[in-house]
Design an enzyme around this catalytic site. Structure first.
Site, PDB file in Angstrom:
ATOM      1  N   ASP A 167      -5.981  -3.162  11.481  1.00 57.58           N
ATOM      2  CA  ASP A 167      -4.819  -2.288  11.556  1.00 57.58           C
ATOM      3  C   ASP A 167      -4.660  -1.824  12.999  1.00 57.58           C
ATOM      4  O   ASP A 167      -5.589  -1.926  13.807  1.00 57.58           O
ATOM      5  CB  ASP A 167      -5.022  -1.089  10.618  1.00 57.58           C
ATOM      6  CG  ASP A 167      -3.737  -0.355  10.288  1.00 57.58           C
ATOM      7  OD1 ASP A 167      -2.669  -0.765  10.773  1.00 57.58           O
ATOM      8  OD2 ASP A 167      -3.801   0.630   9.530  1.00 57.58           O
ATOM      9  N   CYS A 208       0.829  -1.202   0.000  1.00 59.11           N
ATOM     10  CA  CYS A 208       0.000   0.000   0.000  1.00 59.11           C
ATOM     11  C   CYS A 208       0.870   1.261   0.000  1.00 59.11           C
ATOM     12  O   CYS A 208       2.051   1.234   0.364  1.00 59.11           O
ATOM     13  CB  CYS A 208      -0.920  -0.001   1.211  1.00 59.11           C
ATOM     14  SG  CYS A 208      -2.292   1.185   1.074  1.00 59.11           S
TER      15      CYS A 208
END
Length: 209
Positions: free
Chosen positions: A127, A8
């Site tokens: 996360d 990412c």
């Protein structure tokens, strides 16, 4: 099973090519302006044009105005949305595009209840809870993850080549997502770190522990 790998926060064509060459499954573009990994539409479209077939382009958004998301989808061939803010399910599904929902994990959070709130999500991305949204390089307590979420698990948060193998063996996620763990600086990826990360995931897959 093969653990899918997403890199990412790509901002440069050279880094994107390194990720593709390393064999990753998905590439994340950040459309959250406060992020140091943010890309504008022109840059994102240019990067997306370099992505080969069968590699997933993921667009990351944080509490974005719907017109902003639609304008992005019109300009960039995004395959999968990653909603990383405080969006609810009705917001996420309005774009008629597959999406994953991020949860910022901290003690006391009911992840089963959270996952149940997004029945249309393809997966739940876990996360670490940090100031801001993502890319903080922090690992959360993996023991907070229940044995089953009722959704495929994408694991994120402070992963790197040194710990991702253990994460794969312990949690057996459908996918892992890395940003800062393969960087030389924020938004600048490191080719050696990308290759080492992919190698560590594949080694854990092969051991199948």
């Amino acid at each position: 099973m093969k653990t899918r790998i997403k890199i990412c926060g790509l901002t440069r064509a050279s880094d994107l090519q390194e990720a593709v060459d390393a064999g990753v499954d998905a590439l994340g573009l950040v459309f959250y302006p406060p992020s140091p990994r943010y890309v504008d539409l022109a840059t994102a479209a240019s990067l997306a044009s370099r992505v080969p077939p069968l590699v997933t382009i993921v667009g990351l958004f944080v509490n974005a105005d719907p017109p902003q998301v639609r304008a992005t989808l019109a300009a960039v061939p995004i395959h999968l949305l990653q909603m990383h803010g405080d969006e609810d399910e009705a917001y996420c599904r309005q774009f008629d595009r597959p999406y994953v929902k991020a949860a910022r994990v901290r003690a006391g959070m009911d992840l089963l209840q959270y996952a149940a709130g997004f029945p249309s999500a393809q997966a739940l991305l876990l996360d670490a809870f940090v100031e801001g949204y993502g890319g903080g390089g922090k690992v959360f307590d993996w023991s907070l993850v229940p044995p089953t979420l009722g959704k495929p698990l994408i694991l994120s948060g402070g992963l790197d080549a040194g710990n991702v193998g253990d994460a794969v063996r312990r949690l057996k996620p459908a996918a892992v997502d890395v940003s800062s763990g393969v960087e030389a600086d924020k938004g600048i990826k490191d080719a050696k770190k990308i290759r080492a990360f992919v190698k560590a995931v594949r080694a854990a897959d092969q051991r199948g522990e």
